[in-house]
Design a protein around this motif. Sequence first.
Motif, mmCIF file in Angstrom:
data_model
loop_
_atom_site.group_PDB
_atom_site.id
_atom_site.type_symbol
_atom_site.label_atom_id
_atom_site.label_comp_id
_atom_site.label_asym_id
_atom_site.label_seq_id
_atom_site.Cartn_x
_atom_site.Cartn_y
_atom_site.Cartn_z
ATOM 1 N N LYS A 49 0.834 -1.196 0.000
ATOM 2 C CA LYS A 49 0.000 0.000 0.000
ATOM 3 C C LYS A 49 0.870 1.248 0.000
ATOM 4 O O LYS A 49 1.840 1.345 0.753
ATOM 5 C CB LYS A 49 -0.928 0.017 1.219
ATOM 6 C CG LYS A 49 -2.020 -1.028 1.197
ATOM 7 C CD LYS A 49 -2.941 -0.869 2.401
ATOM 8 C CE LYS A 49 -4.105 -1.839 2.334
ATOM 9 N NZ LYS A 49 -3.668 -3.232 2.492
ATOM 10 N N SER A 50 0.498 2.221 -0.824
ATOM 11 C CA SER A 50 1.202 3.498 -0.847
ATOM 12 C C SER A 50 0.754 4.343 0.344
ATOM 13 O O SER A 50 -0.300 4.098 0.945
ATOM 14 C CB SER A 50 0.902 4.237 -2.145
ATOM 15 O OG SER A 50 -0.476 4.612 -2.200
ATOM 16 N N ILE A 90 -2.980 4.663 2.278
ATOM 17 C CA ILE A 90 -3.159 4.605 3.721
ATOM 18 C C ILE A 90 -3.822 5.875 4.239
ATOM 19 O O ILE A 90 -4.724 5.828 5.090
ATOM 20 C CB ILE A 90 -1.802 4.350 4.413
ATOM 21 C CG1 ILE A 90 -1.295 2.944 4.064
ATOM 22 C CG2 ILE A 90 -1.921 4.518 5.931
ATOM 23 C CD1 ILE A 90 0.116 2.667 4.502
ATOM 24 N N ALA A 91 -3.413 7.022 3.707
ATOM 25 C CA ALA A 91 -4.023 8.290 4.106
ATOM 26 C C ALA A 91 -5.507 8.332 3.738
ATOM 27 O O ALA A 91 -6.336 8.853 4.497
ATOM 28 C CB ALA A 91 -3.279 9.456 3.464
ATOM 29 N N ARG A 92 -5.843 7.780 2.583
ATOM 30 C CA ARG A 92 -7.254 7.738 2.162
ATOM 31 C C ARG A 92 -8.080 6.879 3.117
ATOM 32 O O ARG A 92 -9.198 7.244 3.497
ATOM 33 C CB ARG A 92 -7.349 7.205 0.736
ATOM 34 C CG ARG A 92 -8.789 7.067 0.215
ATOM 35 C CD ARG A 92 -8.803 6.684 -1.253
ATOM 36 N NE ARG A 92 -8.098 5.441 -1.488
ATOM 37 C CZ ARG A 92 -8.631 4.236 -1.292
ATOM 38 N NH1 ARG A 92 -9.870 4.124 -0.839
ATOM 39 N NH2 ARG A 92 -7.936 3.152 -1.553
#
Length: 257
Positions: free
Chosen positions: A207-208, A212-214
Motif C-alpha cells: 500500500k502506498s 493509507i491516508a485515504r
Amino acid sequence: MQGDNQQVQQAVQDLADKVAVVSGASRGIGAAVALRLAASGAKVVVNYRSDVEGAQQVVSDIESLGGQAIAVQGDVGISADAGRLFQAASETYGGVDILVNNAGMSIYKTLADFTDEDFSSLMNANLTGSFNLMREAALHLRDDGRVVNISTSVTRQMFATYGPYAASKAAVDQLTRVLAKEVGARGITVNAVAPGPTDTGLFRAGKSEETIARLEGMAALGRIASPQDVARVVAWLASRDAGWVTGQIIGANGGFA
C-alpha cells in the motif's frame, strides 16, 4: 514492544486462572491480543504457523510481564493441528477457557484474476482454520468460556479486489452466530470482532502512503487502528463483564463502516 508492554501492564487482572488459545499470535493483532490477555491474568498458548521467532518473542514479552505462555506451532487449516493446540493447552495448563480465532491471510485481486490456488489458500486459512478451531472449542472449551473470532469491517463495504477475502470472513460471521446458539446453554459466549484498517505489517504491504491516508480519512476518528485498539475489544469480550454479549459481530473500526 516496550511501549506495548507498558500499556498492557495497566490491564485489570480479571482473567486470572483462565487459559487462552490465540491463533496466528506471532505478530500483529494476534500478538497484541496474546499480550493483552496475559496482562489480564490469562495463561496463553501462542500459536504460529511459520514465524517461530515472532512467537518466541511474544512468549518472552508475556513472561517479562510476569505472565505464563507457551508457543505452539500449527497450521489451523489442518484439523489435526487445530486439535493439537487444545491438547497442548490442556497438557500444560489443564484446559481451555478462551479461544481467539485470529489466524488468516489476505489476497487482493479481482474475481477475474483469482486463481483456483488463490481461492483455496484463502478459504483454508480464513474459513477452514476458523471452523476447525470453533469445532475444537465446541468440543473442549470449559463451561462459561469465550470464543472471539476476528472478522473484518470490509464485509460491510463494496471494495474491488476484496471479494473472496470478505466472503471468507462473512462465512466466519455466520458460524459465529450459529455456534453461539449451539453452546449458549453451557454459558459459553461466541462473538466476532470486525476491525477496520489496522496498522500491521500485513496491512501496509503493497500500500502506498496515499492509499493509507485515504483509508485513515474514511474513519470517523481520522486514523487507522493500532493492534492494541483491537486487542482491548477482544479482551473485553473475553472478560466476565461481557457475559451477556453473544452472537454479535462488533465493529472495532473507529467509525470506518
